[in-house]
Design an enzyme around this catalytic site. Structure first.
Site, PDB file in Angstrom:
ATOM      1  N   THR A 126      39.448  20.579 122.570  1.00 56.66           N
ATOM      2  CA  THR A 126      38.219  20.335 123.344  1.00 56.66           C
ATOM      3  C   THR A 126      37.786  21.675 123.926  1.00 56.66           C
ATOM      4  O   THR A 126      38.499  22.243 124.766  1.00 56.66           O
ATOM      5  CB  THR A 126      38.476  19.339 124.493  1.00 56.66           C
ATOM      6  OG1 THR A 126      38.920  18.108 123.929  1.00 56.66           O
ATOM      7  CG2 THR A 126      37.197  19.104 125.293  1.00 56.66           C
ATOM      8  N   LYS A 154      31.872  14.890 122.853  1.00 51.58           N
ATOM      9  CA  LYS A 154      33.079  14.758 123.678  1.00 51.58           C
ATOM     10  C   LYS A 154      32.762  14.986 125.165  1.00 51.58           C
ATOM     11  O   LYS A 154      33.184  14.205 126.021  1.00 51.58           O
ATOM     12  CB  LYS A 154      34.114  15.766 123.183  1.00 51.58           C
ATOM     13  CG  LYS A 154      35.331  15.945 124.036  1.00 51.58           C
ATOM     14  CD  LYS A 154      36.367  14.871 123.810  1.00 51.58           C
ATOM     15  CE  LYS A 154      37.511  15.016 124.802  1.00 51.58           C
ATOM     16  NZ  LYS A 154      38.436  13.920 124.747  1.00 51.58           N
ATOM     17  N   LYS A 178      38.794  19.660 133.539  1.00 50.13           N
ATOM     18  CA  LYS A 178      38.447  20.608 132.463  1.00 50.13           C
ATOM     19  C   LYS A 178      37.186  20.130 131.723  1.00 50.13           C
ATOM     20  O   LYS A 178      36.247  20.901 131.513  1.00 50.13           O
ATOM     21  CB  LYS A 178      39.616  20.707 131.474  1.00 50.13           C
ATOM     22  CG  LYS A 178      39.284  21.537 130.245  1.00 50.13           C
ATOM     23  CD  LYS A 178      40.289  21.377 129.104  1.00 50.13           C
ATOM     24  CE  LYS A 178      39.678  21.941 127.822  1.00 50.13           C
ATOM     25  NZ  LYS A 178      40.527  21.838 126.653  1.00 50.13           N
TER      26      LYS A 178
HETATM   27  P1  NAD Z   1      49.190  21.236 125.175  1.00 49.05           P
HETATM   28  O1  NAD Z   1      49.127  22.238 126.268  1.00 49.05           O
HETATM   29  O2  NAD Z   1      50.262  20.196 125.195  1.00 49.05           O
HETATM   30  O3  NAD Z   1      49.294  21.996 123.753  1.00 49.05           O
HETATM   31  C1  NAD Z   1      48.644  23.195 123.432  1.00 49.05           C
HETATM   32  C2  NAD Z   1      49.579  23.987 122.549  1.00 49.05           C
HETATM   33  O4  NAD Z   1      48.892  25.152 122.098  1.00 49.05           O
HETATM   34  C3  NAD Z   1      50.844  24.458 123.272  1.00 49.05           C
HETATM   35  O5  NAD Z   1      51.995  24.044 122.526  1.00 49.05           O
HETATM   36  C4  NAD Z   1      50.703  25.978 123.291  1.00 49.05           C
HETATM   37  O6  NAD Z   1      51.948  26.664 123.192  1.00 49.05           O
HETATM   38  C5  NAD Z   1      49.842  26.210 122.073  1.00 49.05           C
HETATM   39  N1  NAD Z   1      49.120  27.481 122.073  1.00 49.05           N
HETATM   40  C6  NAD Z   1      48.346  28.016 123.058  1.00 49.05           C
HETATM   41  N2  NAD Z   1      47.822  29.198 122.647  1.00 49.05           N
HETATM   42  C7  NAD Z   1      48.260  29.400 121.392  1.00 49.05           C
HETATM   43  C8  NAD Z   1      48.062  30.437 120.426  1.00 49.05           C
HETATM   44  N3  NAD Z   1      47.312  31.495 120.700  1.00 49.05           N
HETATM   45  N4  NAD Z   1      48.670  30.314 119.224  1.00 49.05           N
HETATM   46  C9  NAD Z   1      49.444  29.235 118.951  1.00 49.05           C
HETATM   47  N5  NAD Z   1      49.674  28.229 119.813  1.00 49.05           N
HETATM   48  C10 NAD Z   1      49.085  28.306 121.015  1.00 49.05           C
HETATM   49  O7  NAD Z   1      47.738  20.556 125.136  1.00 49.05           O
HETATM   50  P2  NAD Z   1      47.336  19.148 124.464  1.00 49.05           P
HETATM   51  O8  NAD Z   1      47.472  18.072 125.492  1.00 49.05           O
HETATM   52  O9  NAD Z   1      48.003  19.029 123.148  1.00 49.05           O
HETATM   53  O10 NAD Z   1      45.754  19.380 124.277  1.00 49.05           O
HETATM   54  C11 NAD Z   1      45.232  20.178 123.229  1.00 49.05           C
HETATM   55  C12 NAD Z   1      43.723  20.039 123.220  1.00 49.05           C
HETATM   56  O11 NAD Z   1      43.381  18.670 123.051  1.00 49.05           O
HETATM   57  C13 NAD Z   1      43.049  20.500 124.526  1.00 49.05           C
HETATM   58  O12 NAD Z   1      41.856  21.160 124.193  1.00 49.05           O
HETATM   59  C14 NAD Z   1      42.797  19.182 125.261  1.00 49.05           C
HETATM   60  O13 NAD Z   1      41.687  19.288 126.149  1.00 49.05           O
HETATM   61  C15 NAD Z   1      42.517  18.243 124.102  1.00 49.05           C
HETATM   62  N6  NAD Z   1      42.787  16.823 124.377  1.00 49.05           N
HETATM   63  C16 NAD Z   1      43.945  16.431 124.967  1.00 49.05           C
HETATM   64  C17 NAD Z   1      44.176  15.070 125.197  1.00 49.05           C
HETATM   65  C18 NAD Z   1      45.449  14.603 125.863  1.00 49.05           C
HETATM   66  O14 NAD Z   1      45.516  13.426 126.230  1.00 49.05           O
HETATM   67  N7  NAD Z   1      46.476  15.440 126.000  1.00 49.05           N
HETATM   68  C19 NAD Z   1      43.218  14.120 124.822  1.00 49.05           C
HETATM   69  C20 NAD Z   1      42.058  14.543 124.169  1.00 49.05           C
HETATM   70  C21 NAD Z   1      41.853  15.916 123.961  1.00 49.05           C
END
Ligand code: NAD
Length: 296
Positions: A96, A171, A246
Site C-alpha cells: 500500500t 485502496k 498510515k
Molecule cells: P511487514 O512489516 O510485516 O513486512 C514488510 C517486509 O518488507 C518486512 O519483512 C521487511 O523486512 C521487508 N522489507 C522492507 N524493506 C525491504 C527491502 N528494501 N528489501 C527487502 N525487504 C524489505 O508488513 P506487512 O504487514 O506485510 O505489510 C506489507 C504491505 O501491505 C504494507 O504496505 C501494508 O500497508 C500493506 N497491507 C498490510 C495489511 C496487514 O493486515 N498487515 C493489510 C493490507 C495491506
C-alpha cells in the site's frame, strides 16, 4: 510453471509467497530480515542475497513492502530490480503506497520495456494465508491480463480499477471511508452509553436501519453484538491503529495533491494520530472508542 521473484516476506508477503509456491511455481525471494528469509527457505523458496537477484530470468516479480520509498528504492535504486529483470517482465506491487510513487514506478517500467501493476490488497493476514485477498489493480489491460492468473493464486476478488495508480487510489479511498465510518460508529455507541441505551439494542436497531455500515455489522467496536470483532478480545488486532493511520495519511496527502476536499478524512487522520501516539499503535483500530469515551 513460471519463474517468480518475491520481495518483502513480512506478515502479508510471507503467506502470499507460500501460496505461489503451493501452486508449483519456482519462487526466488529476498527480504532484509533473517527470520523472513529462514521462513521462506523452510517453505521451499530459493533465497537470494539481493532484491535484484530475484528478478534474473523472472517472468513475474511480486513486491510486498512497507511504503513508497521502499518500493522506489527496490525497483529504481542502484542495482534495482528493473535493471536486472528481463524485457517483458511483469512487476506486481501489492504494497500500500502513495499514488504518485505507484505511477512513477509504472512509467519507469514501461520505458524499460516491462510492465507494472499496482495491486494493493484488503483482507489482512487471514486473507493472505487463505488465498482470499481482494486485489485492487491499476495498470494497462495487457498488464492486468498477464497478472490475473498469479493474483488468482493469492486472492479471491480481483478488480481491474483502471490505469496505473488506480489500485492505490481505490485502496486509500476505501480505507479513508473505513476510518471515518469506524469513528462515526464508535461515537454512536459512546453516545448511546451516555443516554442509557443498551449497546445490543442500538445494534439491533441500527444494523437494520439507515445507520447500518460494515464497521458496525462486521467489526462492531463494542463487545457482544458481533462475537468475532476485536472488541471481544480486548482490541487485539485485526487491523492495527498504526496501519489505519498510515492509510489515512496517504489519503489526506493524495487529497492535498489532487485538490480534493476531505475534511472528515483529515479529522479521522488526526484522531488516529492521537490514538496511535498514546501507546495504541498496535491496538486494533476499533479500540479508538476508548479514546472517544475519554477512557484512555
Ligand atoms: P511487514 O512489516 O510485516 O513486512 C514488510 C517486509 O518488507 C518486512 O519483512 C521487511 O523486512 C521487508 N522489507 C522492507 N524493506 C525491504 C527491502 N528494501 N528489501 C527487502 N525487504 C524489505 O508488513 P506487512 O504487514 O506485510 O505489510 C506489507 C504491505 O501491505 C504494507 O504496505 C501494508 O500497508 C500493506 N497491507 C498490510 C495489511 C496487514 O493486515 N498487515 C493489510 C493490507 C495491506
Amino acid at each position: 510453471m513460471a519463474q517468480i521473484g518475491f520481495i518483502g516476506l513480512g506478515n502479508m508477503g510471507g503467506p502470499m509467497m507460500r501460496n505461489l509456491l503451493k501452486a508449483g511455481h519456482s519462487v526466488r525471494v529476498f527480504d532484509l530480515s533473517d527470520a523472513a528469509r529462514q521462513m521462506a527457505a523452510t517453505a521451499g523458496a530459493q533465497v537470494v542475497d539481493t532484491a535484484s537477484a530475484t528478478a534474473q530470468d523472472a517472468d513475474v516479480v511480486v513486491s510486498m513492502l512497507p511504503a513508497g520509498e521502499h518500493v522506489k528504492a527496490v525497483y529504481l535504486g542502484k542495482d534495482g530490480v528493473m535493471a536486472a529483470a528481463p524485457k517483458g517482465c511483469l512487476f506486481i506491487d501489492s504494497s500500500t503506497i502513495d499514488v504518485a510513487s505507484a505511477r512513477d514506478v509504472a512509467a519507469a517500467a514501461e520505458a524499460n520495456g516491462q510492465m507494472l501493476v499496482d495491486a494493493p490488497v484488503s483482507g489482512g493476514v487471514g486473507g493472505a494465508e487463505a488465498g482470499t485477498l481482494t486485489f485492487m489493480v491499476g495498470g494497462s489491460d495487457a498488464a492486468f491480463t498477464k497478472a490475473l492468473p498469479f493474483l488468482e493464486l493469492m486472492g479471491k476478488t480481483i478488480v481491474h480499477a483502471g490505469g496505473a495508480g488506480t489500485g492505490q487510489a481505490a485502496k486509500i479511498c476505501n480505507n479513508m471511508l473505513l476510518g471515518i465510518s469506524m469513528i462515526g460508529t464508535c461515537e454512536a455507541f459512546a453516545l448511546a452509553e451516555k443516554l442509557g441505551l443498551d449497546a445490543q439494542k442500538l445494534f439491533d436497531i441500527s444494523s437494520k436501519s439507515s445507520g447500518q455500515n460494515w464497521s458496525m455489522t462486521t467489526y462492531c467496536p463494542v463487545p457482544g453484538p458481533v462475537p468475532t470483532s476485536p472488541a471481544n478480545r480486548d482490541y487485539q488486532p485485526g487491523f492495527a491503529a498504526a496501519m489505519m493511520l498510515k492509510d489515512l495519511k496517504l489519503a489526506v496527502e493524495a487529497a492535498a495533491k489532487s485538490g480534493a476536499s476531505v475534511p472528515l478524512g483529515s479529522q479521522a487522520s488526526q484522531l488516529y494520530a492521537l490514538y496511535a501516539g498514546s501507546g495504541h499503535a498496535g491496538t486494533d483500530f476499533s479500540g479508538i472508542i476508548n479514546m472517544l469515551r475519554g477512557d484512555k
